[in-house]
Design a protein around this motif. Structure first.
Motif, PDB file in Angstrom:
ATOM      1  N   GLY A  34       0.819  -1.211   0.000  1.00  0.00           N
ATOM      2  CA  GLY A  34       0.000   0.000   0.000  1.00  0.00           C
ATOM      3  C   GLY A  34       0.851   1.259   0.000  1.00  0.00           C
ATOM      4  O   GLY A  34       0.651   2.166  -0.819  1.00  0.00           O
ATOM      5  N   ARG A  35       1.853   1.267   0.867  1.00  0.00           N
ATOM      6  CA  ARG A  35       2.726   2.459   0.954  1.00  0.00           C
ATOM      7  C   ARG A  35       3.614   2.582  -0.284  1.00  0.00           C
ATOM      8  O   ARG A  35       3.922   3.687  -0.742  1.00  0.00           O
ATOM      9  CB  ARG A  35       3.574   2.396   2.230  1.00  0.00           C
ATOM     10  CG  ARG A  35       2.819   2.967   3.439  1.00  0.00           C
ATOM     11  CD  ARG A  35       3.680   2.940   4.689  1.00  0.00           C
ATOM     12  NE  ARG A  35       3.874   1.565   5.141  1.00  0.00           N
ATOM     13  CZ  ARG A  35       4.884   1.159   5.909  1.00  0.00           C
ATOM     14  NH1 ARG A  35       5.805   2.021   6.294  1.00  0.00           N
ATOM     15  NH2 ARG A  35       4.973  -0.099   6.304  1.00  0.00           N
ATOM     16  N   TRP A  36       4.005   1.434  -0.821  1.00  0.00           N
ATOM     17  CA  TRP A  36       4.805   1.437  -2.060  1.00  0.00           C
ATOM     18  C   TRP A  36       3.998   2.099  -3.189  1.00  0.00           C
ATOM     19  O   TRP A  36       4.497   2.957  -3.915  1.00  0.00           O
ATOM     20  CB  TRP A  36       5.168  -0.009  -2.415  1.00  0.00           C
ATOM     21  CG  TRP A  36       5.950  -0.182  -3.692  1.00  0.00           C
ATOM     22  CD1 TRP A  36       7.273   0.063  -3.875  1.00  0.00           C
ATOM     23  CD2 TRP A  36       5.446  -0.657  -4.951  1.00  0.00           C
ATOM     24  NE1 TRP A  36       7.634  -0.234  -5.178  1.00  0.00           N
ATOM     25  CE2 TRP A  36       6.534  -0.676  -5.854  1.00  0.00           C
ATOM     26  CE3 TRP A  36       4.194  -1.076  -5.405  1.00  0.00           C
ATOM     27  CZ2 TRP A  36       6.402  -1.097  -7.177  1.00  0.00           C
ATOM     28  CZ3 TRP A  36       4.065  -1.488  -6.731  1.00  0.00           C
ATOM     29  CH2 TRP A  36       5.159  -1.503  -7.592  1.00  0.00           C
ATOM     30  N   LEU A  37       2.709   1.694  -3.279  1.00  0.00           N
ATOM     31  CA  LEU A  37       1.848   2.271  -4.325  1.00  0.00           C
ATOM     32  C   LEU A  37       1.645   3.764  -4.116  1.00  0.00           C
ATOM     33  O   LEU A  37       1.593   4.531  -5.089  1.00  0.00           O
ATOM     34  CB  LEU A  37       0.490   1.563  -4.330  1.00  0.00           C
ATOM     35  CG  LEU A  37       0.386   0.333  -5.236  1.00  0.00           C
ATOM     36  CD1 LEU A  37      -0.963  -0.350  -5.034  1.00  0.00           C
ATOM     37  CD2 LEU A  37       0.584   0.717  -6.719  1.00  0.00           C
ATOM     38  N   THR A  38       1.562   4.186  -2.871  1.00  0.00           N
ATOM     39  CA  THR A  38       1.400   5.618  -2.595  1.00  0.00           C
ATOM     40  C   THR A  38       2.633   6.393  -3.071  1.00  0.00           C
ATOM     41  O   THR A  38       2.513   7.438  -3.722  1.00  0.00           O
ATOM     42  CB  THR A  38       1.193   5.852  -1.078  1.00  0.00           C
ATOM     43  OG1 THR A  38       0.096   5.046  -0.652  1.00  0.00           O
ATOM     44  CG2 THR A  38       0.913   7.305  -0.770  1.00  0.00           C
ATOM     45  N   THR A  39       3.829   5.863  -2.755  1.00  0.00           N
ATOM     46  CA  THR A  39       5.057   6.514  -3.235  1.00  0.00           C
ATOM     47  C   THR A  39       5.036   6.615  -4.757  1.00  0.00           C
ATOM     48  O   THR A  39       5.322   7.668  -5.342  1.00  0.00           O
ATOM     49  CB  THR A  39       6.314   5.694  -2.826  1.00  0.00           C
ATOM     50  OG1 THR A  39       6.261   5.474  -1.419  1.00  0.00           O
ATOM     51  CG2 THR A  39       7.587   6.405  -3.186  1.00  0.00           C
ATOM     52  N   LEU A  40       4.681   5.506  -5.401  1.00  0.00           N
ATOM     53  CA  LEU A  40       4.648   5.494  -6.860  1.00  0.00           C
ATOM     54  C   LEU A  40       3.653   6.517  -7.407  1.00  0.00           C
ATOM     55  O   LEU A  40       3.985   7.302  -8.294  1.00  0.00           O
ATOM     56  CB  LEU A  40       4.276   4.091  -7.376  1.00  0.00           C
ATOM     57  CG  LEU A  40       5.438   3.244  -7.876  1.00  0.00           C
ATOM     58  CD1 LEU A  40       6.443   2.997  -6.760  1.00  0.00           C
ATOM     59  CD2 LEU A  40       4.961   1.924  -8.460  1.00  0.00           C
ATOM     60  N   SER A  41       2.442   6.493  -6.853  1.00  0.00           N
ATOM     61  CA  SER A  41       1.400   7.398  -7.353  1.00  0.00           C
ATOM     62  C   SER A  41       1.836   8.844  -7.187  1.00  0.00           C
ATOM     63  O   SER A  41       1.638   9.666  -8.092  1.00  0.00           O
ATOM     64  CB  SER A  41       0.088   7.196  -6.600  1.00  0.00           C
ATOM     65  OG  SER A  41      -0.227   5.843  -6.577  1.00  0.00           O
ATOM     66  N   ASP A  42       2.413   9.169  -6.037  1.00  0.00           N
ATOM     67  CA  ASP A  42       2.829  10.562  -5.795  1.00  0.00           C
ATOM     68  C   ASP A  42       3.842  11.010  -6.840  1.00  0.00           C
ATOM     69  O   ASP A  42       3.693  12.058  -7.470  1.00  0.00           O
ATOM     70  CB  ASP A  42       3.464  10.681  -4.401  1.00  0.00           C
ATOM     71  CG  ASP A  42       2.419  10.570  -3.296  1.00  0.00           C
ATOM     72  OD1 ASP A  42       1.206  10.549  -3.632  1.00  0.00           O
ATOM     73  OD2 ASP A  42       2.815  10.486  -2.111  1.00  0.00           O
ATOM     74  N   VAL A  43       4.883  10.208  -7.024  1.00  0.00           N
ATOM     75  CA  VAL A  43       5.972  10.608  -7.923  1.00  0.00           C
ATOM     76  C   VAL A  43       5.507  10.572  -9.379  1.00  0.00           C
ATOM     77  O   VAL A  43       5.735  11.509 -10.148  1.00  0.00           O
ATOM     78  CB  VAL A  43       7.205   9.699  -7.717  1.00  0.00           C
ATOM     79  CG1 VAL A  43       8.263   9.969  -8.768  1.00  0.00           C
ATOM     80  CG2 VAL A  43       7.766   9.899  -6.317  1.00  0.00           C
ATOM     81  N   ILE A  44       4.837   9.488  -9.728  1.00  0.00           N
ATOM     82  CA  ILE A  44       4.421   9.333 -11.123  1.00  0.00           C
ATOM     83  C   ILE A  44       3.360  10.372 -11.479  1.00  0.00           C
ATOM     84  O   ILE A  44       3.331  10.899 -12.598  1.00  0.00           O
ATOM     85  CB  ILE A  44       3.980   7.868 -11.361  1.00  0.00           C
ATOM     86  CG1 ILE A  44       5.250   7.008 -11.436  1.00  0.00           C
ATOM     87  CG2 ILE A  44       3.130   7.722 -12.616  1.00  0.00           C
ATOM     88  CD1 ILE A  44       5.048   5.547 -11.661  1.00  0.00           C
ATOM     89  N   GLY A  45       2.533  10.724 -10.495  1.00  0.00           N
ATOM     90  CA  GLY A  45       1.551  11.796 -10.715  1.00  0.00           C
ATOM     91  C   GLY A  45       2.245  13.129 -10.970  1.00  0.00           C
ATOM     92  O   GLY A  45       1.947  13.822 -11.936  1.00  0.00           O
ATOM     93  N   GLU A  46       3.218  13.448 -10.111  1.00  0.00           N
ATOM     94  CA  GLU A  46       3.937  14.721 -10.281  1.00  0.00           C
ATOM     95  C   GLU A  46       4.682  14.744 -11.616  1.00  0.00           C
ATOM     96  O   GLU A  46       4.856  15.797 -12.226  1.00  0.00           O
ATOM     97  CB  GLU A  46       4.913  14.938  -9.114  1.00  0.00           C
ATOM     98  CG  GLU A  46       5.448  16.362  -9.075  1.00  0.00           C
ATOM     99  CD  GLU A  46       6.429  16.623  -7.932  1.00  0.00           C
ATOM    100  OE1 GLU A  46       6.430  15.854  -6.945  1.00  0.00           O
ATOM    101  OE2 GLU A  46       7.187  17.605  -8.041  1.00  0.00           O
ATOM    102  N   ALA A  47       5.076  13.567 -12.053  1.00  0.00           N
ATOM    103  CA  ALA A  47       5.818  13.463 -13.322  1.00  0.00           C
ATOM    104  C   ALA A  47       4.880  13.493 -14.531  1.00  0.00           C
ATOM    105  O   ALA A  47       5.345  13.378 -15.667  1.00  0.00           O
ATOM    106  CB  ALA A  47       6.638  12.176 -13.332  1.00  0.00           C
ATOM    107  N   THR A  48       3.586  13.623 -14.287  1.00  0.00           N
ATOM    108  CA  THR A  48       2.540  13.595 -15.332  1.00  0.00           C
ATOM    109  C   THR A  48       2.547  12.276 -16.118  1.00  0.00           C
ATOM    110  O   THR A  48       2.173  12.248 -17.283  1.00  0.00           O
ATOM    111  CB  THR A  48       2.635  14.787 -16.316  1.00  0.00           C
ATOM    112  OG1 THR A  48       3.767  14.598 -17.180  1.00  0.00           O
ATOM    113  CG2 THR A  48       2.759  16.125 -15.600  1.00  0.00           C
ATOM    114  N   LEU A  49       2.966  11.206 -15.440  1.00  0.00           N
ATOM    115  CA  LEU A  49       2.958   9.878 -16.068  1.00  0.00           C
ATOM    116  C   LEU A  49       1.815   9.056 -15.466  1.00  0.00           C
ATOM    117  O   LEU A  49       1.158   9.490 -14.523  1.00  0.00           O
ATOM    118  CB  LEU A  49       4.305   9.187 -15.805  1.00  0.00           C
ATOM    119  CG  LEU A  49       5.527   9.867 -16.425  1.00  0.00           C
ATOM    120  CD1 LEU A  49       6.816   9.394 -15.763  1.00  0.00           C
ATOM    121  CD2 LEU A  49       5.580   9.623 -17.936  1.00  0.00           C
TER     122      LEU A  49
END
Lengths: 258, 330
Positions: A203-218
């Motif tokens: 769950g926390r791994w996915l949150t890290t991914l979503s945050d970064v990938i979201g900011e990256a517009t990916l």
């Protein structure tokens, strides 16, 4: 013949240490392939640094695996004298470097996990694993920061870098599930407080991914099919080539001191 | 890793901007004062140093390639980590030296472009191939050993940023040199095959390493400008002789034979070496060494294939700056 593969008694603890050691060595080896060829000198430095951290982690984990096994294996025998079917690393880390985006996405997926993993392992009841965690946790936090910054730069950089980063995410996504898988042997170690349950980190791994990938517009892929096999030695075709290079000296000149 | 005595010196003092300033400048040099980036300096001094420091930086970066060739094949994990750390150090030296060169007014990009275009030189030694693991030991022992011989005097170079860079670089190089020698020692105490590997590497590297010190003093077309400016403090032949004198006993300790049947020891203790094949040196400098084409191709490939990454980083930085400005305006 001396060139034969060593045999390893894979008790749950030996196998556990070996799997993490193989992850660190193979990923470190991949990153070291960039040395002298990176897009900028600062990245020659950074990727080599991360590779050195990972190779250092691998050495400690191999040494511990050898000690836990209690035979006459050591870090070099474990690294250099097992063949592809005996290697226990994640499929993710053996994937080729590809372009810089593929290398950094691979690193991001792995480091986002390793950061959580080693922090959780600080509480391991196994004193050696807890000590390795104390060092690796600091290193992984830096690796994650480095990779995250690049994912954002590439995603939100140019059209080309965005497309390459998205392509790398789509390509590597199927190799991420294996990080959270647990077999019976590991389950017993988790119950004993020696290992941690990686499923609890997802769950926390996915949150890290979503945050970064979201900011990256990916975007993260919708496809949730996950490829597995590395932990039991069913690898991609890439690992054999990597090992033939990594092990070439020990295979050509068996039993010598270097 | 190393700077080479190439044709770096400007040939005369003509065109010095201002005789008074020039005299003052020389007086500072003679008094062993350090020249700093914002100080007045003759254009030729600036040009000479820019060329020398950037050649040195290029050498560090190209020098990553022959040793990098063995990172993925190092025979043990300890050797692998040590080699990777070493090559990373060379990269650090390169960065550090480009920064020193930038204090003279040329950007890193301009300097790198000149190298990639084949206009700027790097040390000839990196145009030789690393064929066996013993080459990694030999490079550490001899190439870094020669580099130290050359660079120790540069720690007292009149230009401050270069001198300070050299102090740090020399410390790391001497560590590399010991590491290389230790690899050789391990090989020489090993099997016959390992010992033969060590001897073969010494045979191949010995003469190219002697060439690292540059052309012989007698045929050198250099003026003494670099000496007068205290950029260079010893002649090529002086440094070469120091190196040979230091190295012969080390080879003897290893039980290796220097591939020079004509070598003799003087009554004053100096080891006299045979005539060096300067045709080979000239050919390598002209681009005809065994690996010149490969080295340039590898650096160009890294540069070209990394272009989109550098563009992305620049584009993202610009976007972020724009957003911050917009935010501040709100």
């Amino acid at each position: 013949m001396l060139v034969a593969n060593i045999q390893v008694s894979e008790t749950p603890l030996v196998l556990y240490a070996l799997r993490r050691a193989d992850d660190a060595l193979i990923l470190g080896h991949r990153l070291s392939e960039w040395c002298g060829h990176a897009p900028m000198l600062e990245e020659d430095m950074a990727l080599s640094n991360i590779a050195l951290d990972l190779i250092g982690q691998a050495r400690e984990l191999y040494t511990y695996a050898a000690k836990a096994e209690g035979r006459d294996n050591d870090e070099d025998k474990l690294a250099y004298l097992r063949d592809v079917r005996q290697y226990r690393n994640l499929l993710l880390v053996e994937q080729p470097n590809g372009d810089f985006a593929q290398t950094l996405v691979r690193q991001f997926f792995y480091s986002a996990f390793a950061d959580l993993y080693w922090r959780a392992m600080l509480n391991s009841r196994d004193a050696t694993l807890a000590a390795i965690a104390a060092k690796s946790e600091k290193e992984s936090a830096y690796h994650l920061r480095h990779a995250s910054e690049w994912i954002i730069r590439l995603g939100d950089g140019t059209d080309e870098s965005h497309a390459r980063a998205q392509g790398a995410i789509d390509h590597l996504w199927a190799y991420t599930g294996e990080m959270f898988a647990v077999d019976d042997g590991e389950r017993a170690l988790i119950h004993a407080g020696i290992a941690i349950d990686p499923g609890a980190l997802r769950g926390r791994w996915l949150t890290t991914l979503s945050d970064v990938i979201g900011e990256a517009t990916l975007k993260l892929p919708q496809n949730d099919w996950m490829q597995q096999g590395g932990r039991s030695g069913r690898h991609s075709e890439h690992l054999g080539h990597l090992l033939s290079e990594l092990q070439s000296m020990q295979r050509t000149f068996p039993g010598l001191t270097w | 890793m190393y700077t080479q005595a190439l044709n770096t010196a400007e040939t005369d003092d003509r065109g010095l901007e201002d005789a008074g300033k020039a005299a003052q400048f020389q007086a500072r040099i003679d008094a062993e004062e350090r020249i700093e980036p914002n100080d007045w300096m003759p254009a030729a001094y600036r040009k000479t140093l820019t060329r020398q420091i950037s050649q040195h930086a290029h050498s560090e970066i190209v020098g990553m390639l022959p040793e990098g060739n063995w990172i993925t094949r190092a025979p043990t994990l300890r050797r692998k980590a040590a080699l990777l750390a070493k090559v990373q150090d060379e990269c650090g030296h390169g960065l550090y030296l480009y920064a020193a060169a930038e204090t003279l007014g040329s950007s890193r990009e301009e300097l790198v472009d000149a190298m990639l275009a084949g206009k700027a030189k790097y040390s000839s030694i990196f145009n030789y191939p690393t064929l066996t693991w013993a080459d990694i030991g030999t490079i550490g022992w001899l190439v870094d050993g020669a580099a130290i011989m050359n660079q120790i005097p540069l720690c007292r170079c009149s230009y401050g940023p270069y001198a300070r860079a050299m102090i740090r670089v020399c410390k790391e190089e001497s560590f590399h040199q010991r590491q290389g020698y230790e690899i050789m020692l391990t090989l020489c105490r090993g099997s016959d095959e390992q010992k033969a590997m060590a001897q073969d590497a010494l045979n191949r590297w010995w003469w190219p390493v002697l060439m690292m010190f540059g052309p012989p003093d007698a045929t050198s077309q250099h003026s003494d400008t670099s000496t007068k400016w205290k950029i260079k403090r010893f002649s090529n032949d002086e440094l070469r002789q120091k190196f040979v004198d230091a190295t012969v006993p080390q080879a003897q300790y290893l039980g290796l034979t220097i591939p020079d049947s004509g070598m003799t020891q003087d009554t004053d203790g100096h080891w006299r070496y045979s005539e060096i094949d300067w045709t080979e040196f000239k050919q390598v400098l002209a681009g005809n060494g065994p690996c010149n084409r490969d080295r340039m191709a590898a650096r160009r490939k890294a540069h070209d294939e990394g272009a989109w990454v550098r563009e992305a980083a620049a584009s993202y930085a610009a976007k972020r700056a724009q957003r911050q400005t917009a935010q501040a305006a709100e």
